[in-house]
Structure formats: structure tokens, C-alpha cells
Design an enzyme around this catalytic site. Structure first.
Site, PDB file in Angstrom:
ATOM      1  CG  HIS A   1      19.877 -10.950  13.225  1.00 10.76           C
ATOM      2  ND1 HIS A   1      18.945 -11.893  12.884  1.00 10.76           N
ATOM      3  CD2 HIS A   1      19.166  -9.823  13.516  1.00 10.76           C
ATOM      4  CE1 HIS A   1      17.720 -11.377  12.977  1.00 10.76           C
ATOM      5  NE2 HIS A   1      17.840 -10.115  13.353  1.00 10.76           N
TER       6      HIS A   1
ATOM      7  CD  GLN B   1      -1.064  -0.971   3.505  1.00 13.07           C
ATOM      8  OE1 GLN B   1      -2.011  -1.650   3.145  1.00 13.07           O
ATOM      9  NE2 GLN B   1      -0.705  -0.909   4.769  1.00 13.07           N
TER      10      GLN B   1
HETATM   11  P1  NDP Z   1       6.691  -2.916   9.970  1.00 13.51           P
HETATM   12  O1  NDP Z   1       5.565  -3.868  10.096  1.00 13.51           O
HETATM   13  O2  NDP Z   1       6.499  -1.511  10.402  1.00 13.51           O
HETATM   14  O3  NDP Z   1       7.215  -2.886   8.467  1.00 13.51           O
HETATM   15  C1  NDP Z   1       7.209  -4.000   7.646  1.00 13.51           C
HETATM   16  C2  NDP Z   1       6.860  -3.539   6.269  1.00 13.51           C
HETATM   17  O4  NDP Z   1       6.940  -4.666   5.408  1.00 13.51           O
HETATM   18  C3  NDP Z   1       5.429  -3.000   6.158  1.00 13.51           C
HETATM   19  O5  NDP Z   1       5.481  -1.624   5.938  1.00 13.51           O
HETATM   20  C4  NDP Z   1       4.860  -3.719   4.951  1.00 13.51           C
HETATM   21  O6  NDP Z   1       4.385  -2.774   4.027  1.00 13.51           O
HETATM   22  C5  NDP Z   1       6.086  -4.380   4.346  1.00 13.51           C
HETATM   23  N1  NDP Z   1       5.693  -5.534   3.569  1.00 13.51           N
HETATM   24  C6  NDP Z   1       4.928  -6.591   3.928  1.00 13.51           C
HETATM   25  N2  NDP Z   1       4.742  -7.395   2.884  1.00 13.51           N
HETATM   26  C7  NDP Z   1       5.391  -6.819   1.855  1.00 13.51           C
HETATM   27  C8  NDP Z   1       5.571  -7.166   0.490  1.00 13.51           C
HETATM   28  N3  NDP Z   1       5.007  -8.275  -0.003  1.00 13.51           N
HETATM   29  N4  NDP Z   1       6.325  -6.358  -0.284  1.00 13.51           N
HETATM   30  C9  NDP Z   1       6.886  -5.254   0.210  1.00 13.51           C
HETATM   31  N5  NDP Z   1       6.734  -4.869   1.489  1.00 13.51           N
HETATM   32  C10 NDP Z   1       6.005  -5.651   2.288  1.00 13.51           C
HETATM   33  O7  NDP Z   1       7.902  -3.580  10.752  1.00 13.51           O
HETATM   34  P2  NDP Z   1       9.295  -2.916  11.185  1.00 13.51           P
HETATM   35  O8  NDP Z   1       9.683  -1.878  10.220  1.00 13.51           O
HETATM   36  O9  NDP Z   1       9.242  -2.568  12.614  1.00 13.51           O
HETATM   37  O10 NDP Z   1      10.258  -4.196  11.029  1.00 13.51           O
HETATM   38  C11 NDP Z   1      10.430  -4.792   9.774  1.00 13.51           C
HETATM   39  C12 NDP Z   1      11.211  -6.072   9.870  1.00 13.51           C
HETATM   40  O11 NDP Z   1      12.580  -5.814  10.118  1.00 13.51           O
HETATM   41  C13 NDP Z   1      10.805  -7.016  10.996  1.00 13.51           C
HETATM   42  O12 NDP Z   1       9.701  -7.795  10.630  1.00 13.51           O
HETATM   43  C14 NDP Z   1      12.057  -7.843  11.197  1.00 13.51           C
HETATM   44  O13 NDP Z   1      11.973  -9.000  10.384  1.00 13.51           O
HETATM   45  C15 NDP Z   1      13.181  -6.958  10.692  1.00 13.51           C
HETATM   46  N6  NDP Z   1      14.068  -6.503  11.759  1.00 13.51           N
HETATM   47  C16 NDP Z   1      15.408  -6.832  11.687  1.00 13.51           C
HETATM   48  C17 NDP Z   1      16.291  -6.362  12.622  1.00 13.51           C
HETATM   49  C18 NDP Z   1      17.734  -6.720  12.549  1.00 13.51           C
HETATM   50  O14 NDP Z   1      18.346  -6.858  13.592  1.00 13.51           O
HETATM   51  N7  NDP Z   1      18.309  -6.858  11.381  1.00 13.51           N
HETATM   52  C19 NDP Z   1      15.857  -5.518  13.744  1.00 13.51           C
HETATM   53  C20 NDP Z   1      14.436  -5.239  13.738  1.00 13.51           C
HETATM   54  C21 NDP Z   1      13.606  -5.712  12.759  1.00 13.51           C
HETATM   55  P3  NDP Z   1       2.977  -2.974   3.270  1.00 13.51           P
HETATM   56  O15 NDP Z   1       1.910  -2.914   4.313  1.00 13.51           O
HETATM   57  O16 NDP Z   1       2.920  -1.904   2.271  1.00 13.51           O
HETATM   58  O17 NDP Z   1       3.051  -4.305   2.595  1.00 13.51           O
HETATM   59  C1  DGY Z   2      13.805  -8.149  15.534  1.00 10.62           C
HETATM   60  O1  DGY Z   2      13.483  -7.563  16.579  1.00 10.62           O
HETATM   61  O2  DGY Z   2      12.985  -8.682  14.792  1.00 10.62           O
HETATM   62  C2  DGY Z   2      15.243  -8.147  15.143  1.00 10.62           C
HETATM   63  O3  DGY Z   2      15.552  -9.022  14.153  1.00 10.62           O
HETATM   64  C3  DGY Z   2      16.196  -8.232  16.279  1.00 10.62           C
HETATM   65  O4  DGY Z   2      16.053  -7.122  17.103  1.00 10.62           O
END
Ligand code: NDP
Ligand code: DGY
Length: 329
Positions: free
Chosen positions: A294, A188
Site C-alpha cells: 500500500h 457515469q
Molecule cells: P475519485 O472519487 O475521483 O474516483 C473514484 C471513482 O470510482 C469515481 O470516478 C467513480 O466513478 C468510481 N466508482 C464508484 N463506484 C463505482 C462502481 N460501482 N463501478 C465503477 N466505478 C465506480 O477518487 P480518487 O481517484 O481520488 O481515488 C480513488 C480511490 O483510490 C480512493 O477511494 C482510494 O480507495 C484509492 N487510493 C489508493 C491509494 C493507494 O495508495 N493505493 C492512494 C490513493 C487513493 P463513477 O462516478 O462513474 O461511479
Molecule cells: C488514500 O489516500 O486513500 C490512499 O490509500 C493512501 O494514500
């Protein structure tokens, strides 16, 4: 007041977590807390044993919480609190079916993860690990016009896949480097994209036009192996791929091929499959691939706040109160 044994709530914590969280659990009179007191994951067999009869479970992204664990826990289990924002390790359908509530840690790790993503992007684009290695190994013979040249953000087009909390925070931090266009893809259009001048575009267009492709979406059936051969084949040969979401969003064989064939310029990964990545993995032999273990949310204060929030979520779940961060199932 002393609670009777009958009212005591059994809680299992699957790892040693920051004191900020442990203190809250330990001072909660209603809780009988048991901890897998190690920096290493609880073995599966131990998890299945320790979770038996638990009312609350505080877990990490490295614990797969599926029907087997839920069955081992039994009907007492009221709440699962994960010390993470990602919840792809939780079998949500099974959890929902059993009427169990889930807590997670959105927002509190957004800044730390966005900062790390920017650091990884710059390190990859400007070849920092390679450069540091050259200094140490004696490869630095002189200032050389053609040596260790990479790619800059100024005037570039950045494409963010998944402009959620973290994706937006990444975009906000990259814009001041002189990024000319900020594209994003996802299901979206996001009103908050206006803040960074973000343009919602189809994925194919994002891939064709971006100099930097940054993946920050959640792992879902739709995003699993989204970054595959067809995906990389649409990217520019000069483009940089960055992933700080989940390893399974990428087909690593296809990424390896894209990096060795020159289909794309370089990749920076904070997440892989599996984790840890075996030390003899072919990706680790490439100069144009930077792999981190990670560490997106790994600042001392962020981890403290994550532990605190997961403890608060757990306790609220046990008492049947509103959680500070409940995942809507
Ligand atoms: P959010 O839920 O705010 O963001 C996730 C986004 O993914 C949404 O905006 C959604 O957008 C998008 N999304 C879902 N499906 C699709 C798709 N098919 N194509 C494109 N975009 C898609 O979560 P956060 O931003 O808080 O966190 C995101 C992710 O980051 C977590 O789920 C986790 O896996 C990862 N993470 C990794 C960390 C690390 O240590 N490396 C630390 C923290 C998080 P839309 O609704 O438009 O589809
Ligand atoms: C999360 O929170 O999903 C990250 O991958 C680690 O903080």
C-alpha cells in the site's frame, strides 16, 4: 494572546505524521494537541481512551472510525480529518448524524498514486520481481529466447474501472506507451475521458476486451468484491489485473484461483485484505502475482503535502471555516 483553558480545542492525532502537518497544529494557539507518537497504529483501546473529549481527530486509513469511536469522543467532536483520499474507514452515516465535518486529501496524491500504478503494471507485465530474483539466485544462465517473456502495452487495450481523479491520471500516463484503446466503466460517462480517448463501456465488455484491467474506483457497497469469480472468468487468459484502490474490491480467494488456474496471466496489487497480508499467504507464493505494501501515495513530498492538507482541514473545521478539502456528506 493567551487563550483560556475553556477555549482550548482538544486534538488527537492517531499517528506520527510528517512535520509539515505537525508544525501547523503545534503553532495553532487554540489547539491542545496529543499524538500517538509511533509509526505503528494506535491500539483500539488507546484510541477509544485518547479520543475522549476531543474536538478534532486527525486519523489515517488504518483507523476504523465508527459509532464506538464517536461515542467515546463524545459531543465535543466537530471535525474528523483523514490523511487519505479514501474514506471507506469512516462510518459516514454515523458521522453525518452527529453533525461532524470531515476533511480528506483528494488531488494532492493523484500523481504519486498514478505513477505507482504504472510502475506496478509494468513490473507485473514484464515480470520484474521474478527477473531480479533470477539474477540474484543464479537462474540467469544465458540470454534465452523464451525466458521471462511478458506482455507489453504497445497496441494493447486498457480497461480502467473507476475513471476518477486517479483513474484518469493513470490513463493519461498509459496512453503514450502506445495503448490502442482505452475503455472505462463506472456509473457515469466522464466528460474528461475525451482527453484520453476513453470509451465508456459496460463492465462485461471492458473485461472481455482488455489486455490490462486497472481498478481505481473507491470502495463502496457496490464495488465490494466486484472482482470475483464471475469477473475474472470474463477476462482474457493473457490479461493482467492491477488493483491500487482497496483490497476489499477483490475477492482474494477468487483471484488466487484465477491466477493458479491460468484464467488470467498475472496480477499486481498495492492493496490487499487484510493489510498487512500475512507472509504465509498463498498469493505470495505465486510468481505471477506482485504485491506491494500500500505505497501508492508514498513519495516524500506527497506525504508532506497530505499531512499539511489534513492539518489545514482540521484547523478550519475547528474554527468553523471553509476547509481546503471538505468531504460533502
Ligand atoms: P475519485 O472519487 O475521483 O474516483 C473514484 C471513482 O470510482 C469515481 O470516478 C467513480 O466513478 C468510481 N466508482 C464508484 N463506484 C463505482 C462502481 N460501482 N463501478 C465503477 N466505478 C465506480 O477518487 P480518487 O481517484 O481520488 O481515488 C480513488 C480511490 O483510490 C480512493 O477511494 C482510494 O480507495 C484509492 N487510493 C489508493 C491509494 C493507494 O495508495 N493505493 C492512494 C490513493 C487513493 P463513477 O462516478 O462513474 O461511479
Ligand atoms: C488514500 O489516500 O486513500 C490512499 O490509500 C493512501 O494514500
Amino acid at each position: 494572546t493567551v487563550m483560556s483553558a475553556r477555549q482550548m480545542m482538544k486534538v488527537f492525532v492517531t499517528r506520527r505524521v510528517p512535520q509539515e502537518g505537525m508544525k501547523l497544529l503545534q503553532k495553532a494557539a487554540m489547539c491542545d494537541v496529543s499524538v500517538w507518537d509511533s509509526d505503528e497504529p494506535v491500539p483500539r483501546a488507546e484510541l477509544l481512551k485518547k479520543v475522549e473529549g476531543a474536538h478534532g481527530l486527525l486519523c489515517l486509513l488504518s483507523d476504523r472510525i465508527d459509532a464506538e469511536v464517536l461515542d467515546a469522543a463524545g459531543p465535543n467532536l466537530k471535525v474528523i480529518s483523514t490523511m487519505s483520499v479514501g474514506f471507506d474507514h469512516l462510518a459516514i452515516d454515523e458521522i453525518k448524524k452527529r453533525g461532524i465535518r470531515v476533511g480528506y486529501t483528494p488531488d494532492v496524491l493523484t500523481d504519486a498514486t498514478a505513477e505507482l500504478t504504472v510502475a506496478l503494471l509494468l513490473a507485473t507485465a514484464r515480470r520484474l520481481p521474478e527477473a531480479i530474483q533470477e539474477v540474484k539466485s543464479g537462474g540467469w544462465s544465458s540470454w534465452k529466447p523464451l525466458w521471462l517473456c511478458g506482455y507489453g502495452l504497445s497496441g494493447s487495450t486498457v480497461g480502467v474501472i473507476g475513471l476518477g481523479r486517479i483513474g484518469l491520471a493513470i490513463a493519461q500516463r498509459l496512453k503514450p506507451f502506445g495503448v490502442k484503446r482505452l475503455l472505462y466503466s463506472g456509473r457515469q460517462t466522464k466528460p474528461q475521458a475525451g482527453e484520453v480517448g476513453g470509451e465508456h463501456v459496460p463492465l462485461d465488455m471492458l473485461l472481455c476486451e482488455s489486455d490490462f484491467v486497472v481498478v481505481s474506483c473507491s470502495l463502496t457497497p457496490d464495488t465490494q468484491e466486484l472482482c470475483n469469480k464471475a469477473f475474472f472468468s470474463k477476462m482474457k487468459n493473457t490479461a493482467i489485473f492491477i488493483n491500487t484502490s482497496r483490497g476489499a474490491v477483490v475477492n482474494q480467494e477468487d483471484l488466487l484461483e484465477a491466477l493458479t488456474s491460468g484464467q488470467i496471466a498475472a496480477a499486481g496489487l498495492d492493496v490487499t485484505t487484510p493489510e498487512p497480508l500475512p507472509t504465509d499467504h498463498p498469493l505470495l507464493r505465486l510468481n505471477n502475482c506482485v504485491v506491494l505494501p500500500h505505497i501508492g501515495s508514498a513519495t516524500i513530498s506527497t506525504r508532506g503535502v497530505m499531512a499539511q492538507l489534513s492539518a489545514h482541514n482540521l484547523l478550519s473545521g475547528l474554527t468553523g471555516d471553509a476547509m481546503p478539502s471538505e468531504l460533502k456528506l
